[in-house]
Write a protein that holds these residues in place. Sequence first.
Motif, PDB file in Angstrom:
ATOM      1  N   ALA A   1       0.824  -1.206   0.000  1.00  0.00           N
ATOM      2  CA  ALA A   1       0.000   0.000   0.000  1.00  0.00           C
ATOM      3  C   ALA A   1       0.863   1.262   0.000  1.00  0.00           C
ATOM      4  CB  ALA A   1      -0.928  -0.001   1.209  1.00  0.00           C
ATOM      5  N   VAL A   2       1.951   1.269   0.745  1.00  0.00           N
ATOM      6  CA  VAL A   2       2.840   2.434   0.792  1.00  0.00           C
ATOM      7  C   VAL A   2       3.498   2.654  -0.567  1.00  0.00           C
ATOM      8  CG1 VAL A   2       5.021   3.272   1.761  1.00  0.00           C
ATOM      9  CG2 VAL A   2       3.236   2.401   3.268  1.00  0.00           C
ATOM     10  N   ILE A   3       3.933   1.583  -1.216  1.00  0.00           N
ATOM     11  CA  ILE A   3       4.563   1.709  -2.533  1.00  0.00           C
ATOM     12  C   ILE A   3       3.576   2.251  -3.559  1.00  0.00           C
ATOM     13  CG2 ILE A   3       5.541   0.371  -4.443  1.00  0.00           C
ATOM     14  CD1 ILE A   3       6.904  -1.381  -2.311  1.00  0.00           C
ATOM     15  N   VAL A   4       2.355   1.750  -3.548  1.00  0.00           N
ATOM     16  CA  VAL A   4       1.339   2.226  -4.494  1.00  0.00           C
ATOM     17  C   VAL A   4       1.000   3.685  -4.221  1.00  0.00           C
ATOM     18  CG1 VAL A   4      -1.080   1.961  -5.181  1.00  0.00           C
ATOM     19  CG2 VAL A   4       0.390  -0.040  -4.997  1.00  0.00           C
ATOM     20  N   LEU A   5       0.788   4.055  -2.971  1.00  0.00           N
ATOM     21  CA  LEU A   5       0.453   5.437  -2.643  1.00  0.00           C
ATOM     22  C   LEU A   5       1.604   6.389  -2.944  1.00  0.00           C
ATOM     23  CD1 LEU A   5      -1.572   4.982   0.656  1.00  0.00           C
ATOM     24  CD2 LEU A   5      -2.418   5.602  -1.604  1.00  0.00           C
ATOM     25  N   LEU A   6       2.832   5.964  -2.724  1.00  0.00           N
ATOM     26  CA  LEU A   6       3.983   6.795  -3.057  1.00  0.00           C
ATOM     27  C   LEU A   6       4.093   7.000  -4.566  1.00  0.00           C
ATOM     28  CD1 LEU A   6       6.318   8.241  -1.633  1.00  0.00           C
ATOM     29  CD2 LEU A   6       7.700   6.210  -2.050  1.00  0.00           C
ATOM     30  N   GLY A   7       3.790   5.959  -5.330  1.00  0.00           N
ATOM     31  CA  GLY A   7       3.793   6.087  -6.783  1.00  0.00           C
ATOM     32  C   GLY A   7       2.737   7.054  -7.277  1.00  0.00           C
ATOM     33  N   VAL A   8       1.559   7.006  -6.683  1.00  0.00           N
ATOM     34  CA  VAL A   8       0.491   7.937  -7.069  1.00  0.00           C
ATOM     35  C   VAL A   8       0.848   9.354  -6.646  1.00  0.00           C
ATOM     36  CG1 VAL A   8      -1.920   8.558  -6.635  1.00  0.00           C
ATOM     37  CG2 VAL A   8      -1.311   6.195  -7.073  1.00  0.00           C
ATOM     38  N   TYR A   9       1.423   9.501  -5.464  1.00  0.00           N
ATOM     39  CA  TYR A   9       1.802  10.830  -4.974  1.00  0.00           C
ATOM     40  C   TYR A   9       2.866  11.464  -5.863  1.00  0.00           C
ATOM     41  CZ  TYR A   9       3.373  14.489  -1.791  1.00  0.00           C
ATOM     42  OH  TYR A   9       3.703  15.695  -1.242  1.00  0.00           O
ATOM     43  N   LEU A  10       3.811  10.671  -6.330  1.00  0.00           N
ATOM     44  CA  LEU A  10       4.907  11.187  -7.141  1.00  0.00           C
ATOM     45  C   LEU A  10       4.639  11.088  -8.642  1.00  0.00           C
ATOM     46  CD1 LEU A  10       7.935   9.835  -5.104  1.00  0.00           C
ATOM     47  CD2 LEU A  10       7.041  12.162  -5.167  1.00  0.00           C
ATOM     48  N   LEU A  11       3.429  10.813  -9.029  1.00  0.00           N
ATOM     49  CA  LEU A  11       3.084  10.680 -10.446  1.00  0.00           C
ATOM     50  C   LEU A  11       3.433  11.922 -11.271  1.00  0.00           C
ATOM     51  CD1 LEU A  11       1.790   8.850 -12.600  1.00  0.00           C
ATOM     52  CD2 LEU A  11      -0.387   9.922 -12.039  1.00  0.00           C
ATOM     53  N   PRO A  12       3.135  13.148 -10.829  1.00  0.00           N
ATOM     54  CA  PRO A  12       3.538  14.312 -11.621  1.00  0.00           C
ATOM     55  C   PRO A  12       5.060  14.403 -11.814  1.00  0.00           C
ATOM     56  CG  PRO A  12       1.899  14.963 -10.024  1.00  0.00           C
ATOM     57  CD  PRO A  12       2.288  13.558  -9.699  1.00  0.00           C
ATOM     58  N   THR A  13       5.823  14.079 -10.790  1.00  0.00           N
ATOM     59  CA  THR A  13       7.281  14.112 -10.902  1.00  0.00           C
ATOM     60  C   THR A  13       7.774  13.052 -11.879  1.00  0.00           C
ATOM     61  OG1 THR A  13       7.464  14.895  -8.635  1.00  0.00           O
ATOM     62  CG2 THR A  13       9.420  13.899  -9.596  1.00  0.00           C
ATOM     63  N   LEU A  14       7.231  11.854 -11.783  1.00  0.00           N
ATOM     64  CA  LEU A  14       7.644  10.783 -12.689  1.00  0.00           C
ATOM     65  C   LEU A  14       7.305  11.128 -14.136  1.00  0.00           C
ATOM     66  CD1 LEU A  14       6.500   7.726 -10.552  1.00  0.00           C
ATOM     67  CD2 LEU A  14       8.832   8.527 -10.907  1.00  0.00           C
ATOM     68  N   LEU A  15       6.133  11.688 -14.354  1.00  0.00           N
ATOM     69  CA  LEU A  15       5.757  12.083 -15.708  1.00  0.00           C
ATOM     70  C   LEU A  15       6.644  13.205 -16.235  1.00  0.00           C
ATOM     71  CD1 LEU A  15       1.865  11.970 -15.613  1.00  0.00           C
ATOM     72  CD2 LEU A  15       3.392  10.505 -16.910  1.00  0.00           C
ATOM     73  N   ALA A  16       6.984  14.147 -15.377  1.00  0.00           N
ATOM     74  CA  ALA A  16       7.853  15.253 -15.801  1.00  0.00           C
ATOM     75  C   ALA A  16       9.224  14.730 -16.226  1.00  0.00           C
ATOM     76  CB  ALA A  16       8.005  16.267 -14.670  1.00  0.00           C
ATOM     77  N   TRP A  17       9.772  13.785 -15.499  1.00  0.00           N
ATOM     78  CA  TRP A  17      11.081  13.234 -15.865  1.00  0.00           C
ATOM     79  C   TRP A  17      10.987  12.365 -17.111  1.00  0.00           C
ATOM     80  CZ3 TRP A  17      15.472  15.085 -14.178  1.00  0.00           C
ATOM     81  CH2 TRP A  17      15.512  15.746 -12.954  1.00  0.00           C
ATOM     82  N   LEU A  18       9.943  11.549 -17.207  1.00  0.00           N
ATOM     83  CA  LEU A  18       9.808  10.656 -18.365  1.00  0.00           C
ATOM     84  C   LEU A  18       9.499  11.403 -19.655  1.00  0.00           C
ATOM     85  CD1 LEU A  18       7.836   7.690 -16.789  1.00  0.00           C
ATOM     86  CD2 LEU A  18      10.219   7.714 -17.511  1.00  0.00           C
ATOM     87  N   LEU A  19       8.753  12.493 -19.557  1.00  0.00           N
ATOM     88  CA  LEU A  19       8.381  13.251 -20.744  1.00  0.00           C
ATOM     89  C   LEU A  19       9.363  14.389 -21.038  1.00  0.00           C
ATOM     90  CD1 LEU A  19       4.522  13.419 -20.205  1.00  0.00           C
ATOM     91  CD2 LEU A  19       5.802  11.894 -21.712  1.00  0.00           C
ATOM     92  N   ALA A  20      10.443  14.462 -20.305  1.00  0.00           N
ATOM     93  CA  ALA A  20      11.522  15.432 -20.509  1.00  0.00           C
ATOM     94  C   ALA A  20      11.024  16.872 -20.480  1.00  0.00           C
ATOM     95  CB  ALA A  20      12.261  15.145 -21.814  1.00  0.00           C
ATOM     96  N   CYS A  21      10.328  17.218 -19.423  1.00  0.00           N
ATOM     97  CA  CYS A  21       9.860  18.596 -19.257  1.00  0.00           C
ATOM     98  C   CYS A  21      11.037  19.494 -18.892  1.00  0.00           C
ATOM     99  CB  CYS A  21       8.820  18.676 -18.152  1.00  0.00           C
ATOM    100  SG  CYS A  21       7.309  17.821 -18.525  1.00  0.00           S
TER     101      CYS A  21
END
Length: 88
Positions: free
Chosen positions: A19-39
Motif C-alpha cells: 500500500a505504501v509503494i502504491v500510494l507513493l507512486g500515485v503521490y509522485l506521479l507528476p514528478t515521474l511524468l515530468a522526468w519521463l516526458l523530458a519537461c
Amino acid sequence: MLRWMTNSTTGFVVLLIIAVIVLLGVYLLPTLLAWLLACPQSMKIMLLNVFLGWTILAWIVALIWALVTAQDEGFDDDVPKRQEPWLR
C-alpha cells in the motif's frame, strides 16, 4: 491468501508495504511524468509536488504542468501525413 494477509502480522506488514509503494507512486506521479516526458521545468515540478503535493490542488497543478510542458513527441509523429486527393 487474503485470510493470511488479514489474520497474520507478516501478512499485514506485506499488505502495508504494498500500500505504501502504491500510494507513493500515485503521490509522485507528476514528478515521474515530468522526468519521463523530458519537461524543461521538471525540477520545479518535483519541488512543487514533493513539498506541496499533499494539498490536492498543488498535486493537480503539478500534474497538469507536467503534461502541458512535455517535450516528448507524440505517438503518431512517425506516420506520414496522408494527402487528400484534392490537395495534390
